[in-house]
Scaffold this motif. Structure first.
Motif, mmCIF file in Angstrom:
data_model
loop_
_atom_site.group_PDB
_atom_site.id
_atom_site.type_symbol
_atom_site.label_atom_id
_atom_site.label_comp_id
_atom_site.label_asym_id
_atom_site.label_seq_id
_atom_site.Cartn_x
_atom_site.Cartn_y
_atom_site.Cartn_z
ATOM 1 N N LYS A 8 -47.413 6.436 6.923
ATOM 2 C CA LYS A 8 -46.976 7.744 7.424
ATOM 3 C C LYS A 8 -46.293 8.560 6.328
ATOM 4 C CE LYS A 8 -44.112 9.844 11.038
ATOM 5 N NZ LYS A 8 -43.210 9.571 12.177
ATOM 6 N N MET A 9 -45.516 7.884 5.524
ATOM 7 C CA MET A 9 -44.772 8.580 4.471
ATOM 8 C C MET A 9 -45.680 9.097 3.361
ATOM 9 S SD MET A 9 -41.492 6.009 4.341
ATOM 10 C CE MET A 9 -40.600 6.907 3.075
ATOM 11 N N GLN B 253 -48.256 10.702 3.807
ATOM 12 C CA GLN B 253 -48.731 12.011 4.249
ATOM 13 C C GLN B 253 -47.634 13.076 4.268
ATOM 14 O OE1 GLN B 253 -52.067 12.113 4.648
ATOM 15 N NE2 GLN B 253 -51.911 9.942 4.099
ATOM 16 N N ASP B 254 -46.417 12.671 3.976
ATOM 17 C CA ASP B 254 -45.281 13.587 4.032
ATOM 18 C C ASP B 254 -45.122 14.313 2.698
ATOM 19 O OD1 ASP B 254 -42.869 14.901 4.319
ATOM 20 O OD2 ASP B 254 -41.859 13.217 5.282
ATOM 21 N N THR B 255 -45.466 15.592 2.694
ATOM 22 C CA THR B 255 -45.451 16.367 1.446
ATOM 23 C C THR B 255 -44.052 16.732 0.967
ATOM 24 O OG1 THR B 255 -45.761 18.403 2.734
ATOM 25 C CG2 THR B 255 -47.739 17.332 1.868
ATOM 26 N N THR B 256 -43.031 16.377 1.732
ATOM 27 C CA THR B 256 -41.660 16.623 1.255
ATOM 28 C C THR B 256 -41.290 15.629 0.156
ATOM 29 O OG1 THR B 256 -40.673 15.212 2.956
ATOM 30 C CG2 THR B 256 -40.937 17.552 3.476
ATOM 31 N N TYR B 257 -42.055 14.544 0.047
ATOM 32 C CA TYR B 257 -41.831 13.583 -1.029
ATOM 33 C C TYR B 257 -42.624 14.006 -2.260
ATOM 34 C CZ TYR B 257 -39.833 10.437 2.493
ATOM 35 O OH TYR B 257 -39.067 9.874 3.477
ATOM 36 N N ARG C 21 -44.975 9.377 -3.125
ATOM 37 C CA ARG C 21 -46.076 9.156 -2.182
ATOM 38 C C ARG C 21 -47.046 8.108 -2.714
ATOM 39 N NH1 ARG C 21 -48.466 14.928 -0.965
ATOM 40 N NH2 ARG C 21 -49.757 13.758 0.502
#
Length: 408
Positions: free
Chosen positions: A269-270, A272-276, A281
């Protein structure tokens, strides 16, 4: 003298009216004993609405009996007599208690309340199984309250009411009941997971973590609470804490593929998190890959892990493709584009065997069948495998009504 006659006549008339209304109660009782619920309901409704008998506890006891029979019947014609017969029965027993000042009906009322509690609980179960969670919660809560006067605290029924409310996303109401259960020291670890979930829905991660920790003090070995704690850490970016808590679980149960799958899914899931950042990622991708592979190693038939690993590779290929496309638009570097194309194509090809294996593990009746087929089509199209597309063309047309050419 004339006035007195008038009064006597009035008294005789009034007495006749009372007798007539009491006869409605007797008729209702007679029809109830015969099983004629339509007639019994008509008579008891008339008696309970008349001023001369609506303060008689016997009237309300009988009304409760009639409506409880309506609630219990399996005859369709009688089931339509009342929209919510148990609620009517409950109100009738409350009226009976109010008017039974001499406690002449006390024993019968108490017995009926116990039966009503059971009937109400059963209605809760039926509605819960039918996914009517709002209605189920109301029935469970009423059943719980019906048991309170007998000195019994039916915590299981209260928990059912809270769970149904949570499933219906009535979070404030569910939380109130869950906290009541905490005070009762109800023995159920999911209680704390639910409180944590409700807090997460409200955006209060600190409170959510507090409930999980409170639960783990009572149930230190409970895997569900461990998962909940790890999810909070990952949600808040505390990757090391998540890894630590799941490592504790894995130490306790190192052969449990679900633990590795849970950790992999969270890292997945992480990715896909563009805040990282891109580097973060990429680390998450590698961790997800490692733990999915470990879950599959422990359970070679683990469909979720197999399919998810394919999705992990496919999504990584999409990320690389999008980055390459953006880079080419900026610099028009054909040599770099060719290199990039080989890289994202290779990762898509890594996804392919996992999607193909997933397809072989399920049949067409599976709810996952369509999504697996679509995943395969996407991989075959993006890697230009026309023969492979031809092999599944009939299946694709059956589910999606198009052709592989449409995808291209």
């Amino acid at each position: 003298m004339k006035r007195t006659i008038i009064l006597l006549i009035f008294c005789v008339f009034a007495a006749g009216a009372v007798q007539a209304q009491r006869s409605e109660v007797r008729r209702a009782e007679r029809e109830l004993n015969r099983g004629n619920l339509t007639e019994a309901k008509a008579h008891i409704d008339a008696a309970s609405q008349d001023a001369s008998t609506n303060e008689d506890p016997e009237t309300w006891v009988l009304k409760a009996q009639v409506y409880m029979e309506i609630a219990s019947t399996e005859e369709p014609e009688y089931q339509e007599l009342s929209e919510n017969p148990l609620a009517v029965a409950f109100d009738a027993l409350e009226k009976a208690q109010e008017f039974d000042v001499n406690n002449l009906q006390l024993v019968q009322i108490q017995q009926m309340l116990l039966v009503l509690s059971e009937l109400t609980f059963n209605e809760g179960v039926e509605n819960f199984n039918a996914n009517n969670y709002a209605v189920a919660s109301e029935y469970f809560l009423r059943s719980f309250k019906l048991s309170e006067p007998f000195g019994a605290i039916d915590t299981t029924t209260l928990y059912n009411a809270a769970l149904a409310a949570e499933l219906n996303e009535e979070y404030d109401r569910a939380k109130e009941m869950y906290l009541q259960l905490v005070e009762y020291e109800y023995d159920q670890p999911y209680l704390y997971s639910s409180l944590s979930h409700i807090s997460m829905e409200a955006g209060d991660t600190l409170e959510a973590l507090g409930y999980v920790k409170q639960g783990r003090e009572v149930y230190p070995e409970d895997l569900n609470l461990i998962f909940s704690e790890a999810n909070i850490y990952i949600f808040t970016g505390a990757v090391e804490e998540a890894r630590d808590i799941l490592s504790v679980a894995i130490e306790k149960d190192p052969e449990n593929p679900s633990l590795y799958f849970a950790l992999a899914a969270n890292f997945d899931k992480m990715t896909q998190d563009t805040t990282y950042s891109a580097n973060e990622r990429q680390t998450f991708f590698q961790e997800a890959e490692r733990y999915y592979q470990k879950a599959i190693e422990l359970d070679p038939e683990y469909f979720d892990a197999i399919y998810n690993l394919g999705v992990l590779y496919y999504n990584e290929g999409i990320r690389l493709y999008e980055a390459a496309d953006l880079r080419f638009r900026e610099k028009q570097d054909f040599a770099r584009l060719e290199k990039d194309e080989k890289e994202y194509t290779a990762i898509w090809l890594q996804a392919q065997p996992f999607f193909e294996q997933a397809k072989e593990m399920i049949d067409e009746d599976s709810p996952y069948y369509e999504v697996v087929i679509m995943s395969l089509v996407q991989v075959y199209v993006r890697t230009n495998q026309q023969e492979k597309l031809k092999e599944i063309e009939d299946i694709y047309l059956k589910y999606f009504g198009g052709s592989e050419e449409d995808e291209q």
